[in-house]
Design a protein around this motif. Structure first.
Motif, mmCIF file in Angstrom:
data_model
loop_
_atom_site.group_PDB
_atom_site.id
_atom_site.type_symbol
_atom_site.label_atom_id
_atom_site.label_comp_id
_atom_site.label_asym_id
_atom_site.label_seq_id
_atom_site.Cartn_x
_atom_site.Cartn_y
_atom_site.Cartn_z
ATOM 1 N N LEU A 388 1.137 4.810 8.715
ATOM 2 C CA LEU A 388 0.447 4.568 7.455
ATOM 3 C C LEU A 388 1.406 3.993 6.416
ATOM 4 C CD1 LEU A 388 -1.910 4.855 5.457
ATOM 5 C CD2 LEU A 388 -1.181 7.216 5.089
ATOM 6 N N GLN A 389 2.605 4.602 6.271
ATOM 7 C CA GLN A 389 3.564 4.110 5.289
ATOM 8 C C GLN A 389 4.022 2.701 5.634
ATOM 9 O OE1 GLN A 389 6.723 6.786 4.291
ATOM 10 N NE2 GLN A 389 5.407 8.593 4.213
ATOM 11 N N GLN A 390 4.130 2.412 6.905
ATOM 12 C CA GLN A 390 4.503 1.051 7.285
ATOM 13 C C GLN A 390 3.392 0.074 6.911
ATOM 14 O OE1 GLN A 390 7.456 -0.147 8.489
ATOM 15 N NE2 GLN A 390 6.442 -2.110 8.091
ATOM 16 N N ALA A 391 2.163 0.517 7.089
ATOM 17 C CA ALA A 391 1.034 -0.332 6.713
ATOM 18 C C ALA A 391 1.001 -0.549 5.205
ATOM 19 C CB ALA A 391 -0.263 0.308 7.182
ATOM 20 N N LEU A 392 1.271 0.524 4.442
ATOM 21 C CA LEU A 392 1.304 0.380 2.994
ATOM 22 C C LEU A 392 2.434 -0.544 2.557
ATOM 23 C CD1 LEU A 392 0.656 4.077 1.931
ATOM 24 C CD2 LEU A 392 -0.925 2.154 1.739
ATOM 25 N N GLU A 434 -6.461 -2.620 -5.902
ATOM 26 C CA GLU A 434 -5.999 -3.736 -5.089
ATOM 27 C C GLU A 434 -5.319 -3.252 -3.834
ATOM 28 O OE1 GLU A 434 -4.109 -7.037 -7.123
ATOM 29 O OE2 GLU A 434 -4.614 -6.116 -9.038
ATOM 30 N N VAL A 435 -4.614 -2.153 -3.966
ATOM 31 C CA VAL A 435 -3.939 -1.609 -2.793
ATOM 32 C C VAL A 435 -4.966 -1.123 -1.771
ATOM 33 C CG1 VAL A 435 -2.396 0.228 -1.984
ATOM 34 C CG2 VAL A 435 -1.896 -0.991 -4.100
ATOM 35 N N ARG A 436 -6.016 -0.471 -2.263
ATOM 36 C CA ARG A 436 -7.031 0.029 -1.344
ATOM 37 C C ARG A 436 -7.681 -1.124 -0.587
ATOM 38 N NH1 ARG A 436 -11.074 4.505 -3.616
ATOM 39 N NH2 ARG A 436 -11.954 3.916 -1.620
ATOM 40 N N THR A 437 -7.997 -2.221 -1.290
ATOM 41 C CA THR A 437 -8.622 -3.356 -0.628
ATOM 42 C C THR A 437 -7.731 -3.895 0.477
ATOM 43 O OG1 THR A 437 -9.778 -3.941 -2.657
ATOM 44 C CG2 THR A 437 -9.572 -5.662 -0.991
ATOM 45 N N PHE A 441 -7.945 -3.867 4.840
ATOM 46 C CA PHE A 441 -7.707 -4.943 5.798
ATOM 47 C C PHE A 441 -6.600 -4.582 6.782
ATOM 48 C CE2 PHE A 441 -9.221 -7.764 2.138
ATOM 49 C CZ PHE A 441 -10.514 -7.788 2.614
ATOM 50 N N VAL A 442 -5.524 -4.067 6.207
ATOM 51 C CA VAL A 442 -4.409 -3.717 7.083
ATOM 52 C C VAL A 442 -4.813 -2.626 8.057
ATOM 53 C CG1 VAL A 442 -2.088 -2.737 7.137
ATOM 54 C CG2 VAL A 442 -2.684 -4.440 5.413
ATOM 55 N N GLY A 532 -23.171 -1.193 18.868
ATOM 56 C CA GLY A 532 -23.517 -1.068 17.455
ATOM 57 C C GLY A 532 -22.494 -0.316 16.617
ATOM 58 N N ILE A 533 -21.232 -0.450 16.936
ATOM 59 C CA ILE A 533 -20.164 0.201 16.146
ATOM 60 C C ILE A 533 -19.595 -0.824 15.178
ATOM 61 C CG2 ILE A 533 -17.897 1.287 16.222
ATOM 62 C CD1 ILE A 533 -18.600 2.359 18.977
ATOM 63 N N ASP A 534 -19.744 -0.544 13.841
ATOM 64 C CA ASP A 534 -19.166 -1.392 12.788
ATOM 65 C C ASP A 534 -17.788 -0.821 12.448
ATOM 66 O OD1 ASP A 534 -18.459 -2.929 10.666
ATOM 67 O OD2 ASP A 534 -20.272 -2.542 9.486
ATOM 68 N N LEU A 535 -16.751 -1.430 12.990
ATOM 69 C CA LEU A 535 -15.397 -0.886 12.851
ATOM 70 C C LEU A 535 -14.933 -0.892 11.394
ATOM 71 C CD1 LEU A 535 -13.049 0.257 14.473
ATOM 72 C CD2 LEU A 535 -12.157 -2.070 14.721
ATOM 73 N N GLY A 536 -15.234 -1.953 10.661
ATOM 74 C CA GLY A 536 -14.837 -2.023 9.268
ATOM 75 C C GLY A 536 -15.470 -0.912 8.451
ATOM 76 N N ALA A 537 -16.757 -0.655 8.726
ATOM 77 C CA ALA A 537 -17.434 0.401 7.988
ATOM 78 C C ALA A 537 -16.836 1.757 8.319
ATOM 79 C CB ALA A 537 -18.912 0.378 8.311
ATOM 80 N N MET A 538 -16.532 1.935 9.602
ATOM 81 C CA MET A 538 -15.931 3.213 9.997
ATOM 82 C C MET A 538 -14.572 3.421 9.306
ATOM 83 S SD MET A 538 -16.822 3.416 14.064
ATOM 84 C CE MET A 538 -16.023 4.981 14.198
#
Length: 884
Positions: A388-392, A434-437, A441-442, A532-538
């Motif tokens: 997670l920290q690497q993604a941030l 902005e970070v959350r958006t 994506f990340v 029917g799995i929406d990965l972005g929504a999940m």
């Protein structure tokens, strides 16, 4: 009988010589060693006090070696030479001679018993007056005052300040400026005024006119004069530009090394910090605050009730450093890339910890999952805190530095009132929208990567499993195996269709299903779309509760119960203490009070109070202070001194000294007995003359039978003894003993030179030898003079004997007989009936005696042979003839 008498006369004459010598020595000692006039005469001949100033003191000054003062070699000879001149003005040779002679004239008669009392009075008051006059002249003419600064203080300043007044950190105080400032504070006029004050108080006290004195030196006015001098000196010293010196940068580096690693991985250099400080605290501000500090210190030292020693407000500098968009600190943070480091090394960690805590993971365990997603019973994913920290961190590239800078500087602006004491707390909201958006994506990409990896990790489906999936469909469930692409032949065989190979269409017709899962394989996205799995929504659904839209940064996490990040809570105990100290300075300025001073010097409170009393009320010294400092014994001595200067030193004081203030009275009794014996001896000084006269009389009566003979014997013995003494103490002393003494004295002087004696020692030894030679010469010459006088007396006695017949013997008239022959003179008195004896007419022998030529005497009763007794002719006698 006469021979025996003369034998004893000669024997006494021999004894008379040492007796005369001892008598002359005793009498000379009485006239010299026990005579005040002799010592006075010796002092005048020696001219001792002129010698002291003309030769001794200059020689002593010449020998003064350079003295080490505070590590500096200082030549004190010019000042000492001036001091000798001033000393001559204070105690002139004539005054010293007069006082010394007065002491001798008072002391010697008492010691020798000629007087039972004495008074030695030294006028101390007039010397104090003279001291005041001497110091006034020195200050007015500037001699000693100038020498003090030119030859002592000046060299000290040169050595301590360096050739160009160089001090550490590039500060430069020229020695001339420092000396001039010292002269400004302690001027000759100021010193002269206090010299007059001291002498005006002490002279009446020491002379007995007053019973007390009070000397006060105001110090507050000197402090007030010193402050402008110090300000001027600092302006010329370059002290306000010291930040431009490399030494200051090195000191800052040392301080930074002592602080350890800075938070968030921020790295700064000493040069950067010095530049920042120089922009925040410019030379004008430093000068203003320094001069205010000098005024504050002066106020504390001179004003009763003041308790603040130093107060330097810093809030205006904090504002200047942080308040504007182009504030030096903000520019500094941009230059050292602090915003990026704060985000990467601090903010990312805090966000990760928040997410991990919200997800039920451990913030302290980087491998613990903080985000999980279940796709099916056979496939799920988990994202760790570290991932997670690497993604941030990767989000930073998408968000951009402008966002980070905006958030950090907004936090600085929010915290500024807290830093300068305008607010008790602070809270700054850091927007994470902005970070959350970008995190979404990340995270989506990260989830896809994780799912793809998990899908690829599934076992490949067999042909039958693939046909089953094709026939039955996914039914909203991700398969437990990964379908792969099989050939038509493999599918045909799995369907059990014999014969030649069929086409795909025929096989799908035969199967009655879509054989894409078996013939083409299935991608993960196809499966997700199919089921029917929406990965972005999940991802958004699971990430929303974990990552807030904003974070609150405040002084502590307990502030308003809504702070996410606490400034103080994120520090170690040592860092928190350092931060508290910094906050105290930024809010209240740098303040140093009397309480701080007393806390550091707890054992010196009494000294602090004394110093403050001096600086505020002046340094006062009274007779009571003097007596306290002297103690009981010292006070008694002071009282004695005051009594001596007013009424003089008397025999009562001497008695107290000898008896130890009456503890040993027998000591003075013994001293008085000795003094009485000396006095008795001096009162009986005529006795040696009586003894000499008696001895001479005895010699005369033993050696002579008439008055001329007796006087002659006494004169001869006195003349011989006097001649011997005169020769010994006159020519022999001058030509033998004197030359020997001169040789010995010269040898002593030569030894002084060979032994490397100094000029002062050589001069003093030579003077003492000269005084000693003069003393011996005077003592010996006195003996020789007395011997010469006695020799003259002896010669006078011999002259009397020589002319005795002419003086004392009258002429006898001749009596004529009938036949015309002169008649014989009548016989001497007492010899008329003595028989005569015929005298043989031959030349009588002469004796060389004091009686003159005498006939050889024969026994008075010895007669010539066979002659009848007849009256003897007149015999020569030692006494003149007396008529009947």
């Amino acid at each position: 009988m006469i021979l025996i008498r003369r034998f004893f006369a000669v024997f006494l004459g021999i004894l008379f010589i040492p007796l005369l010598l001892v008598t002359l020595i005793i009498l000379r000692s009485n006239d010299t060693l026990l005579s005040a006039d002799f010592y006075v005469d010796q002092l005048r001949k020696a001219d001792l006090f002129n010698f002291l100033y003309d030769e001794a003191l200059p020689a002593a000054v010449e020998e003064i070696e350079p003295t080490d003062v505070a590590g500096t070699s200082v030549d004190l000879r010019p000042l000492a030479d001036r001091g000798a001149i001033a000393l001559r003005g204070l105690f002139p040779p004539d005054w010293l001679q007069e006082q010394t002679e007065e002491i001798i004239q008072q002391w010697m008669p008492y010691i020798t018993g000629d007087s039972d009392e004495f008074t030695i009075l030294i006028p101390a008051a007039d010397r104090l007056d003279a001291l005041g006059r001497v110091l006034t002249v020195e200050l007015q003419e500037g001699n000693s005052y100038t020498l003090l600064f030119d030859d002592v203080i000046g060299p000290l300043a040169d050595d301590q300040l360096g050739e160009n007044g160089r001090l550490p950190f590039g500060v430069s105080i020229p020695a001339e400026s420092a000396v001039a400032s010292a002269q400004q504070v302690f001027s000759a006029q100021w010193l002269q005024g206090h010299v007059d004050n001291v002498t005006g108080q002490l002279v009446p006290y020491l002379s007995g006119e007053t019973d007390s004195f009070a000397i006060t030196f105001p110090i507050a006015d000197r402090i007030q004069v010193a402050v402008p001098a110090a300000k001027s000196l600092l302006v010329d010293s370059n002290v306000y530009n010291l930040l431009s010196n490399p030494e200051v940068e090195q000191e800052v580096v040392t301080v930074l090394e002592g602080l350890g690693r800075l938070p968030c991985g921020i790295v700064v250099t000493g040069g950067q910090v010095v530049l920042l400080i120089g922009e925040v605290v410019d030379p004008q501000w430093i000068q203003l605050r320094t001069e205010n500090a000098l005024d504050q210190i002066s106020l504390y030292l001179t004003s009763p009730g003041a308790d603040t020693i130093l107060a330097i407000p810093l809030s205006d500098r904090i504002k200047a450093a942080l308040a504007r968009n182009d504030a030096p600190v903000k520019l500094f943070l941009r230059d050292i890339d602090a915003y990026d480091k704060v985000y990467r090394n601090c903010l990312v960690r805090e966000i990760g910890n928040l997410v991990a805590t919200a997800a039920g993971g451990g913030a302290s365990t980087p491998e613990a999952p903080v985000f999980s997603l279940d796709i099916s019973e056979t496939m799920s994913i988990a994202i760790t805190n570290q991932e997670l920290q690497q993604a941030l961190t990767d989000v930073l590239d998408a968000v951009g530095p402008e966002w980070i800078q905006e958030q950090v500087e907004g936090t600085i602006d929010a915290a500024l009132p807290y830093y300068i004491g305008k607010a008790d707390h602070f809270a700054a909201d850091i927007s994470l929208e902005e970070v959350r958006t970008e995190v979404g994506f990340v995270f989506g990409d990260l989830v896809e990567q994780k799912l793809s990896a998990a899908y690829e990790a599934l076992p490949p489906c067999s042909v039958q499993e693939a046909l089953s999936l094709s026939q039955a469909g996914l039914a909203g469930v991700v398969p437990s195996c990964r379908p792969r692409a099989y050939s038509v032949e493999e599918v045909q065989q799995a369907l059990g269709v014999p014969g030649p190979a069929l086409s795909r269409e025929l096989l799908e017709t035969f199967c009655g299903c879509d054989l894409s899962y078996a013939l083409d394989g299935v991608t993960l996205q196809t499966i997700l779309d199919t089921v029917g799995i929406d990965l972005g929504a999940m991802v958004a659904e699971n990430l929303g509760p974990l990552l807030p839209s904003a974070l609150t940064f405040c002084d502590t996490v307990t502030y308003q119960q809504r702070c996410d990040i606490g400034l103080l809570d994120s520090q170690s105990p040592d860092q928190q203490k350092t931060l508290d100290d910094i906050l105290d300075v930024t809010r209240n300025g740098f303040t140093y009070t009397e309480a701080d001073l007393r806390e550091q010097l707890t054992d010196e409170d009494e000294n602090i109070d004394r110093v403050l009393d001096w600086t505020r009320n002046g340094f006062s010294y009274t007779d009571a202070d003097l007596r306290d400092d002297l103690g009981t014994d010292g006070t008694e001595r002071l009282d004695d001194l005051l009594r001596w200067t007013s009424v003089g030193y008397t025999e009562a004081d001497l008695q107290d000294l000898i008896t130890n203030d009456g503890d040993n009275p027998e000591d003075f009794e013994e001293f008085d007995r000795v003094r009485g014996r000396i006095g008795l001896g001096r009162s009986l000084s005529f006795l040696p003359y009586v003894v000499l006269a008696l001895v001479l009389a005895a010699i005369g009566f033993l050696g002579g039978r008439s008055w001329p003979g007796r006087i002659g014997w006494a004169a001869v013995v006195l003349g011989i003894a006097s001649l011997l003494v005169y020769a010994a103490f006159g020519p022999v002393y001058d030509n033998v003993v004197g030359i020997f003494l001169d040789d010995q004295f010269d040898e002593v002087r030569a030894d002084q030179v060979r032994d490397g004696a100094g000029v002062f020692e050589v001069v003093m030894v030579d003077k003492f030898l000269t005084i000693g030679r003069t003393f011996v010469d005077d003592f010996v010459s006195g003996i020789a003079s007395r011997a010469l006088v006695l020799l003259i007396v002896a010669l006078a006695g011999l002259g009397v004997v020589t002319f005795w017949p002419m003086i004392f013997r009258p002429s006898q008239p001749a009596v004529a007989l009938a036949d015309g022959t002169p008649a014989e003179a009548p016989p001497a008195w007492g010899a008329a009936n003595e028989p005569t004896v015929e005298v043989v007419p031959e030349e009588p022998p002469y004796e060389n005696t004091p009686d003159g030529p005498l006939l050889e005497e024969s026994a008075p009763d010895e007669l010539t042979s066979g002659e009848p007794d007849e009256p003897l002719p007149e015999e020569s006698s030692d006494s003149p003839q007396e008529g009947h």
